[in-house]
Structure formats: C-alpha cells, structure tokens
Design an enzyme around this catalytic site. Structure first.
Site, PDB file in Angstrom:
ATOM      1  N   ALA A  35      -4.539  -2.417   5.864  1.00 33.71           N
ATOM      2  CA  ALA A  35      -4.998  -2.953   4.769  1.00 33.71           C
ATOM      3  C   ALA A  35      -4.430  -4.504   3.795  1.00 33.71           C
ATOM      4  O   ALA A  35      -3.830  -4.501   3.080  1.00 33.71           O
ATOM      5  CB  ALA A  35      -4.623  -2.191   3.823  1.00 33.71           C
ATOM      6  N   CYS A  36      -4.112  -5.019   4.808  1.00 31.79           N
ATOM      7  CA  CYS A  36      -3.583  -6.034   4.905  1.00 31.79           C
ATOM      8  C   CYS A  36      -4.497  -7.675   5.257  1.00 31.79           C
ATOM      9  O   CYS A  36      -5.527  -7.015   6.481  1.00 31.79           O
ATOM     10  CB  CYS A  36      -2.191  -6.202   5.731  1.00 31.79           C
ATOM     11  SG  CYS A  36      -1.197  -8.068   6.354  1.00 31.79           S
ATOM     12  N   GLY A  37      -3.444  -8.567   4.407  1.00 34.24           N
ATOM     13  CA  GLY A  37      -4.885  -9.876   4.537  1.00 34.24           C
ATOM     14  C   GLY A  37      -4.043 -10.245   6.635  1.00 34.24           C
ATOM     15  O   GLY A  37      -5.665 -10.878   6.618  1.00 34.24           O
TER      16      GLY A  37
END
Length: 159
Positions: A35-37
C-alpha cells in the site's frame, strides 16, 4: 558473517530457505509493501527478473510494515495482492523488520555492508534495493526512488 550465503530466511509459506540456495546468482534484495506509492515498482522488479533470470538473476522480496504501516496483510494476503496486481514470479519471503532491535539479521548485514546517504545504516522507506554479486558480496544499495529499470546496467555487469 562473510557473505549473504551465511543467512537463512523464511519464505512466505513458512519454509526456511538458506541463501546458500542462491549461490552463484546475482541477487536483488528489496523490502516491499503493498500500500505504498512505490508499490508499482513490483512491475519493474518482475520485468528485471524476466529479462535476466536465465542469465542468473534472482529477485528476493521481503515485505515490511515499518514505513507508514503500508504492509498490514499476512503472508497469504500479501502473496494474493502480488499475484493479482503484478503476477510476480520472483521469490517472496515472510514479512520482516528491516530497522531497529527486531530487524532481521539479513538486513543488519545488508545495511552494514552498504550504507545509505551520509553513512546511515537505516533503511529510509519501502523498496530500498541491494544488489549482490555471484560471490555473495553486497555491491550496491539503491534508494527507494531508484526505479528497477535504472538498475539494469549494474545487473548486466555482474551477470
């Protein structure tokens, strides 16, 4: 510890995996998060793996929840996410800590061998990458912002 082959890690299905199994391969070791950019880097890692696996590249992904709690799932959820969104075929390991008193010994070793900016051992964020040569020595550390495709030339030199 003399090289990466002195370590044993746990894969995403709970099996112990001696890194000696990767002897004579070039390794790219990455701490990941779902769930990271920077999560789209999974696609770039898979592309590198597909491009160079026949020549001896292995990509090892270690999920980590230490940065913004961006990897909250369990091993099965993480694998499902990776399969559904990126169809990865490289090796996925158990979720670990990469910093602090509970840091996995492998990451203690990696960060000691290849320090970051200003000599820092600390991993700054998800998708920090370590390139390991065929002799099990850490060659280079890449920051989160370094996209996998920018590592191709360094990989080719080691293959």
């Amino acid at each position: 510890m003399n090289n990466i082959y002195d370590f044993t890690v746990t894969n995403n299905i709970g099996e112990s995996v001696p890194l000696l199994n990767y002897q004579n391969k070039v390794l790219l070791i990455v701490n990941t998060a779902s769930a990271c950019g920077f999560t789209p880097q999974y696609a770039g890692l898979e592309q590198l793996y597909q491009q160079y696996k026949e020549q001896g590249l292995a990509v090892l992904a270690f999920p980590c929840n230490q940065f913004g709690e961006q990897e909250q799932g369990n091993a099965e959820q993480i694998k499902g996410f990776c399969d559904l969104n990126f169809n990865i075929s490289f090796d996925l390991f158990n979720k670990i800590d990469v910093n602090g008193e509970n840091a996995d010994p492998l990451y203690d070793y990696l960060t000691e061998q290849a320090k970051g900016i200003l000599g820092s051992k600390r991993i700054k964020w998800n998708f920090t990458k370590f390139l390991i040569n065929r002799q099990g020595k850490v060659v280079k550390r890449y920051a989160t912002l370094t996209k996998p495709e920018k590592i191709s030339a360094d990989i080719e030199e080691l293959l």
